[in-house]
Design a protein around this motif. Structure first.
Motif, PDB file in Angstrom:
ATOM      1  N   ASN A 181      37.881 -58.953   2.903  1.00 37.11           N
ATOM      2  CA  ASN A 181      37.246 -57.748   2.394  1.00 37.11           C
ATOM      3  C   ASN A 181      36.961 -56.755   3.527  1.00 37.11           C
ATOM      4  O   ASN A 181      37.137 -57.054   4.716  1.00 37.11           O
ATOM      5  CB  ASN A 181      36.016 -58.101   1.546  1.00 37.11           C
ATOM      6  CG  ASN A 181      34.803 -58.467   2.346  1.00 37.11           C
ATOM      7  OD1 ASN A 181      34.404 -57.725   3.236  1.00 37.11           O
ATOM      8  ND2 ASN A 181      34.202 -59.606   2.031  1.00 37.11           N
TER       9      ASN A 181
ATOM     10  N   ASP B  64      34.261 -55.354   4.820  1.00 34.47           N
ATOM     11  CA  ASP B  64      33.249 -55.713   5.833  1.00 34.47           C
ATOM     12  C   ASP B  64      33.814 -56.703   6.837  1.00 34.47           C
ATOM     13  O   ASP B  64      33.560 -56.600   8.053  1.00 34.47           O
ATOM     14  CB  ASP B  64      32.021 -56.351   5.164  1.00 34.47           C
ATOM     15  CG  ASP B  64      31.147 -55.297   4.509  1.00 34.47           C
ATOM     16  OD1 ASP B  64      31.421 -54.094   4.703  1.00 34.47           O
ATOM     17  OD2 ASP B  64      30.209 -55.682   3.793  1.00 34.47           O
ATOM     18  N   THR B  65      34.561 -57.680   6.337  1.00 35.96           N
ATOM     19  CA  THR B  65      35.138 -58.704   7.229  1.00 35.96           C
ATOM     20  C   THR B  65      36.100 -58.059   8.210  1.00 35.96           C
ATOM     21  O   THR B  65      36.077 -58.360   9.409  1.00 35.96           O
ATOM     22  CB  THR B  65      35.859 -59.794   6.400  1.00 35.96           C
ATOM     23  OG1 THR B  65      34.951 -60.302   5.427  1.00 35.96           O
ATOM     24  CG2 THR B  65      36.356 -60.930   7.286  1.00 35.96           C
TER      25      THR B  65
ATOM     26  N   LEU C 279      36.187 -54.984   9.235  1.00 31.59           N
ATOM     27  CA  LEU C 279      35.448 -54.152  10.194  1.00 31.59           C
ATOM     28  C   LEU C 279      34.850 -55.037  11.290  1.00 31.59           C
ATOM     29  O   LEU C 279      34.824 -54.661  12.472  1.00 31.59           O
ATOM     30  CB  LEU C 279      34.361 -53.342   9.482  1.00 31.59           C
ATOM     31  CG  LEU C 279      34.883 -52.222   8.555  1.00 31.59           C
ATOM     32  CD1 LEU C 279      33.735 -51.589   7.768  1.00 31.59           C
ATOM     33  CD2 LEU C 279      35.648 -51.154   9.340  1.00 31.59           C
ATOM     34  N   GLY C 280      34.402 -56.228  10.905  1.00 31.69           N
ATOM     35  CA  GLY C 280      33.889 -57.190  11.888  1.00 31.69           C
ATOM     36  C   GLY C 280      34.995 -57.645  12.833  1.00 31.69           C
ATOM     37  O   GLY C 280      34.785 -57.787  14.051  1.00 31.69           O
TER      38      GLY C 280
ATOM     39  N   GLY D 189      40.106 -50.634   7.114  1.00 27.81           N
ATOM     40  CA  GLY D 189      39.377 -50.958   5.884  1.00 27.81           C
ATOM     41  C   GLY D 189      40.136 -50.475   4.654  1.00 27.81           C
ATOM     42  O   GLY D 189      40.090 -51.120   3.605  1.00 27.81           O
TER      43      GLY D 189
ATOM     44  N   GLY E 253      30.442 -56.384  -2.921  1.00 29.20           N
ATOM     45  CA  GLY E 253      29.086 -56.542  -2.392  1.00 29.20           C
ATOM     46  C   GLY E 253      28.234 -57.346  -3.351  1.00 29.20           C
ATOM     47  O   GLY E 253      28.428 -57.275  -4.565  1.00 29.20           O
TER      48      GLY E 253
END
Lengths: 285, 285
Positions: A98, A100-101, A103-104, A163, A240
């Protein structure tokens, strides 16, 4: 001169991508650390060269192609060796993770001062003679991957930051695999209530495109649901935890867990799904 | 001689069905007990005759067409008046309720010694010149409804007991409305992540039938999601609380609740869904 590319890991998708790239003249490295003899054989057959992590870090491009749950750990492992090199490779995360992952992961790779591209693969592993799968890429360095197009990959740039490619992959899978999820659940429930023939007839009449899609998807999904469990959890994470639709995808994860265990066991549901699809194909003739 | 038919309640579907039956020569009664002046007007325009419950019980056929949550209470109200009549009407539950609920309703009607038919309506309320919607009926008395076909309804017998028609309705709605559910959730998530154009392009290329379906379904669903909430909970009940897929439909209920409140409020999501569909139609031309 053709670039040197590393692909980790040499799984079904990774080795098929490697084969296409090496057939088109690229030198493709991989890591066999902790992998089985069978995997080593598959990698060699695909034209991949076994290498240490330090050599992987010395490549021009590194493609990360692993199950979603392993993407972050691989990024950390790569960052640890890349940080020591002066010339940095372009790192591409191709995994169904996803936003967020990813972006990490960008941050982890950035901590080693390497450029990063977000990618999402849509379609089956490359087959001889076929064009796909589509490699969607996004982020400011996406344009630096043009060489992969010359090497035979169906590269498509998504306008947008890191993303955007993952969001495309998540939303596409959420629709296509989600339809397989609701279709399988409802076909099984209708069958158990004695209404499967009526359901097929009504779909043929009022929603023929959905019936055609299910006739292909229901038998195809059976050996894949075990891999879809984690992907559905990634999609729930993409929405989310407080999103009003995330429960749908948690539900799909649970449903695919059931279908995966059915397929590994007595396959009662798998047989019913195949039977529904077989009858649907018959009536299309 | 044409039969006397009662339809409760005279809502959008009930009054449109009444209009078709009365235009074809049937005498159609309804109850206006506790209903608004507007409903009374709609019923009169559809050719319905206002009647007391005792007269409703004296009809040849009673069609129950109410929101799913009101089906059991209406059955109890009907049983209380039918039990006092010697000649029993044929009672037909046409509601989007799950199999367990319709078996309970059969028992309630059976306690008044009246014959019972399970029905599921698929499609929009009858329109002048159009054939639909489809009235699927099941149970041993289903064949006694043949007169409704002569009166212009698209009656279709499902081979199977009471419950089979409702199972068909549940599973069909679970697929068609479920696809609208996953499509709307993923299109909104992709749009917010800047990937909606890429998603549309990839669907157009690899899943054109799904894109075509979403282009119609996404704008169409907006004014209806408030009604779909209860229907999704019925589908979760149809699967059963311990079924590994029931969480998916609980999730859809929650998602449609959100879309219904968005549509009643600032309609931010509704506008994004319409925009995605409008662009998709444009590219189909």
């Amino acid at each position: 001169m053709s670039p040197t590319i590393a692909i980790l890991a040499p799984g079904a998708m990774g080795s098929a991508v490697a084969r296409r790239l090496s057939e088109n003249g690229a030198r493709v490295l991989t890591s066999l650390k902790g992998r089985s003899e069978q995997t080593a054989k598959r990698a060699a057959e695909a034209g991949m060269i076994a290498a240490e992590d330090a050599d992987v870090a010395g490549c021009d491009i590194i493609l990360s192609i692993v199950p979603p749950g392993e993407a972050v750990a691989l990024a950390e492992r790569l960052a640890a060796v890349i940080v020591r090199r002066e010339k940095k490779p372009l790192v591409v995360d191709c995994n169904a993770v996803n936003v967020d992952t990813v972006l990490g992961i960008e941050e982890i790779i950035g901590s080693a001062q390497a450029p990063f591209v977000d990618a999402g693969i849509i379609g089956f592993p490359p087959q001889p003679g076929a064009k796909g799968p589509a490699f969607y890429v996004s982020g400011e360095h996406a344009k630096d991957l043009a060489v992969l197009k010359e090497l035979g990959l169906d590269l498509r740039i998504v306008e947008g930051p890191v993303g955007a490619a993952s969001a495309l992959k998540m939303s596409y899978a959420g629709i296509v695999k989600g339809l397989a999820g609701i279709g399988s659940a409802m076909v099984l429930a209708a069958t158990k209530a004695g209404a499967s023939d009526a359901l097929r007839d009504e779909l043929a009449l009022s929603q023929p495109a959905i019936l055609a899609r299910l006739s292909t998807a229901l038998p195809d999904m059976i050996p894949k649901t075990y891999r879809w469990v984690a992907e559905m959890r990634e999609i729930a994470g993409f929405l989310g935890p407080d999103h009003p639709a995330s429960q749908i995808y948690e539900g799909f994860a649970r449903w695919f867990e059931h279908l995966a265990s059915d397929a590994k066991g007595d396959a009662v549901d798998a047989e019913l799904l195949k039977a529904f699809a077989a009858k649907s194909e018959k009536r299309e003739v």
